[in-house]
Write an enzyme that holds these catalytic residues in place. Structure first.
Site, PDB file in Angstrom:
ATOM      1  N   GLU A 216      46.074 -80.147 -45.582  1.00 19.85           N
ATOM      2  CA  GLU A 216      46.378 -80.571 -46.959  1.00 19.85           C
ATOM      3  C   GLU A 216      45.175 -81.165 -47.691  1.00 19.85           C
ATOM      4  OE1 GLU A 216      49.424 -79.947 -48.134  1.00 19.85           O
ATOM      5  OE2 GLU A 216      50.977 -80.692 -46.751  1.00 19.85           O
TER       6      GLU A 216
ATOM      7  N   GLN B 188      43.739 -80.389 -50.253  1.00 20.89           N
ATOM      8  CA  GLN B 188      43.799 -80.432 -51.731  1.00 20.89           C
ATOM      9  C   GLN B 188      44.079 -81.832 -52.246  1.00 20.89           C
ATOM     10  OE1 GLN B 188      46.278 -78.983 -49.931  1.00 20.89           O
ATOM     11  NE2 GLN B 188      48.213 -79.846 -50.616  1.00 20.89           N
TER      12      GLN B 188
ATOM     13  N   CYS C 210      59.958 -60.476 -55.945  1.00 19.97           N
ATOM     14  CA  CYS C 210      59.775 -59.018 -55.854  1.00 19.97           C
ATOM     15  C   CYS C 210      59.351 -58.505 -54.479  1.00 19.97           C
ATOM     16  CB  CYS C 210      58.755 -58.562 -56.906  1.00 19.97           C
ATOM     17  SG  CYS C 210      57.057 -58.963 -56.455  1.00 19.97           S
TER      18      CYS C 210
ATOM     19  N   SER D 100      48.946 -69.901 -50.706  1.00 18.72           N
ATOM     20  CA  SER D 100      50.088 -70.546 -51.371  1.00 18.72           C
ATOM     21  C   SER D 100      50.920 -71.343 -50.365  1.00 18.72           C
ATOM     22  CB  SER D 100      50.986 -69.482 -52.011  1.00 18.72           C
ATOM     23  OG  SER D 100      51.634 -68.748 -50.976  1.00 18.72           O
ATOM     24  N   MET D 101      51.872 -72.084 -50.870  1.00 14.23           N
ATOM     25  CA  MET D 101      52.836 -72.728 -49.972  1.00 14.23           C
ATOM     26  C   MET D 101      53.609 -71.634 -49.217  1.00 14.23           C
ATOM     27  SD  MET D 101      54.329 -76.021 -52.082  1.00 14.23           S
ATOM     28  CE  MET D 101      55.390 -76.586 -50.738  1.00 14.23           C
ATOM     29  N   PHE D 102      54.065 -71.943 -48.041  1.00 10.52           N
ATOM     30  CA  PHE D 102      54.852 -71.039 -47.182  1.00 10.52           C
ATOM     31  C   PHE D 102      54.051 -69.831 -46.669  1.00 10.52           C
ATOM     32  CE2 PHE D 102      57.481 -72.836 -50.618  1.00 10.52           C
ATOM     33  CZ  PHE D 102      58.212 -73.755 -49.873  1.00 10.52           C
ATOM     34  N   SER D 103      52.709 -69.922 -46.756  1.00 10.43           N
ATOM     35  CA  SER D 103      51.894 -68.808 -46.265  1.00 10.43           C
ATOM     36  C   SER D 103      51.495 -69.002 -44.795  1.00 10.43           C
ATOM     37  CB  SER D 103      50.635 -68.642 -47.128  1.00 10.43           C
ATOM     38  OG  SER D 103      49.802 -69.784 -47.033  1.00 10.43           O
ATOM     39  N   GLY D 104      51.825 -70.159 -44.223  1.00  6.78           N
ATOM     40  CA  GLY D 104      51.544 -70.371 -42.800  1.00  6.78           C
ATOM     41  C   GLY D 104      50.225 -71.078 -42.518  1.00  6.78           C
ATOM     42  N   LYS D 105      49.713 -71.843 -43.483  1.00  4.63           N
ATOM     43  CA  LYS D 105      48.417 -72.515 -43.301  1.00  4.63           C
ATOM     44  C   LYS D 105      48.455 -73.529 -42.152  1.00  4.63           C
ATOM     45  CE  LYS D 105      48.341 -74.209 -47.514  1.00  4.63           C
ATOM     46  NZ  LYS D 105      49.618 -73.672 -48.018  1.00  4.63           N
TER      47      LYS D 105
HETATM   48  P1  TMP Z   1      51.962 -76.900 -47.962  1.00  2.00           P
HETATM   49  O1  TMP Z   1      50.782 -76.175 -48.507  1.00  2.00           O
HETATM   50  O2  TMP Z   1      51.778 -77.389 -46.571  1.00  2.00           O
HETATM   51  O3  TMP Z   1      53.223 -76.140 -48.128  1.00  2.00           O
HETATM   52  O4  TMP Z   1      52.125 -78.273 -48.769  1.00  2.00           O
HETATM   53  C1  TMP Z   1      51.767 -78.396 -50.103  1.00  2.00           C
HETATM   54  C2  TMP Z   1      52.124 -79.757 -50.640  1.00  2.00           C
HETATM   55  O5  TMP Z   1      51.544 -79.893 -51.938  1.00  2.00           O
HETATM   56  C3  TMP Z   1      53.624 -80.008 -50.824  1.00  2.00           C
HETATM   57  O6  TMP Z   1      53.928 -81.349 -50.500  1.00  2.00           O
HETATM   58  C4  TMP Z   1      53.839 -79.832 -52.315  1.00  2.00           C
HETATM   59  C5  TMP Z   1      52.516 -80.261 -52.896  1.00  2.00           C
HETATM   60  N1  TMP Z   1      52.142 -79.624 -54.166  1.00  2.00           N
HETATM   61  C6  TMP Z   1      51.731 -80.439 -55.219  1.00  2.00           C
HETATM   62  O7  TMP Z   1      51.701 -81.662 -55.116  1.00  2.00           O
HETATM   63  N2  TMP Z   1      51.379 -79.838 -56.400  1.00  2.00           N
HETATM   64  C7  TMP Z   1      51.362 -78.479 -56.551  1.00  2.00           C
HETATM   65  O8  TMP Z   1      51.021 -78.007 -57.653  1.00  2.00           O
HETATM   66  C8  TMP Z   1      51.792 -77.648 -55.447  1.00  2.00           C
HETATM   67  C9  TMP Z   1      51.812 -76.160 -55.592  1.00  2.00           C
HETATM   68  C10 TMP Z   1      52.171 -78.265 -54.268  1.00  2.00           C
HETATM   69 MG    MG Z   2      51.255 -77.125 -44.708  1.00  4.83          MG
HETATM   70 ZN    ZN Z   3      56.504 -60.992 -57.327  1.00  5.60          ZN
END
Ligand code: TMP
Ligand code: MG
Ligand code: ZN
Length: 198
Positions: A90, A92, A149, A17-22
């Site tokens: 990134e 994705q 939680c 997920s985001m903020f997991s330290g990837k």
């Molecule tokens: P991160 O994984 O480095 O935190 O960055 C994820 C990036 O992806 C951030 O710019 C937000 C974007 N994002 C989307 O565009 N769609 C999504 O559904 C999610 C969860 C993140």
């Molecule tokens: Mg990132």
């Molecule tokens: Zn929770």
């Protein structure tokens, strides 16, 4: 990386997920390789210009120089002959060709390190990540902490004006903690999400 294939190439995938330290973990691995005087190239898709157009940046402020690409194939065009490690942040946001590019590089003997969100805000597989998950020799699924939680968080909640974003919202919305927070499966909310894919 304790992967016992010193002469061949391989693919390492870092997801979660985001903020997991990837990105933090990607930068850590890149630095270790640089210390060993390996030739490293770091790439990131153009779409994510949150912090910088020329650097990969983590939420906690780490950064390293990156080459911006608009398509996965550009990695092959920009590859220098002496490069032995390719890192991509990134993933994705890249097209599905990234899985072919990663395979070609690993087949040539390169170490390929890729990060990306496995799931979008709806909790569905994000872009080419399922292909990369299948292709990689090594997969690390990192977790953040659920802000609701305190359990390990595997999902990313999108909040629009403090409310959970609807399933039909556009998948791509670049942002950080002003729009997103890490949550566990239990606390993750997606109004309008069908129980079965259609
Ligand atoms: P991160 O994984 O480095 O935190 O960055 C994820 C990036 O992806 C951030 O710019 C937000 C974007 N994002 C989307 O565009 N769609 C999504 O559904 C999610 C969860 C993140
Ligand atoms: Mg990132
Ligand atoms: Zn929770």
């Amino acid at each position: 990386m304790p992967y016992l294939q010193p002469r061949g190439g391989w693919i390492e995938l870092i997801c979660g997920s985001m903020f997991s330290g990837k990105t933090e973990e990607l930068i850590r691995r890149v630095r270790r390789a640089e210390i060993a005087r390996q030739r490293v190239q770091v790439f990131k898709p153009k779409i994510d210009d949150r912090y910088s157009a020329t650097e990969v940046a983590s939420h906690n402020g780490l950064h390293c120089v990156a080459e911006v690409i608009e398509s996965a194939r550009e990695i092959l065009n920009k590859l220098r002959p002496d490069t032995t490690v390719v890192a991509v942040d990134e993933a994705q946001f890249l097209d599905w060709t990234i899985a072919d590019v990663a395979r070609v590089l690993a087949d040539r003997g390169l170490r390929v390190i890729i990060t990306g969100l496995d799931l979008d805000f709806r909790g569905e597989p994000f872009g080419p990540m399922p292909l990369l998950l299948a292709e990689a020799e090594l997969v690390d699924k990192l977790h953040a902490i659920c802000v609701v939680c305190g359990a390990p968080a595997s999902r990313t909640q999108r909040l629009i004006n403090g409310q959970p974003a609807h399933y039909n919202d556009p998948v791509i919305l670049v942002g950080a903690s002003e729009v997103y927070e890490a949550r566990c499966r239990n606390c993750h909310q997606v109004p309008g999400r069908p129980a079965f894919g259609v």
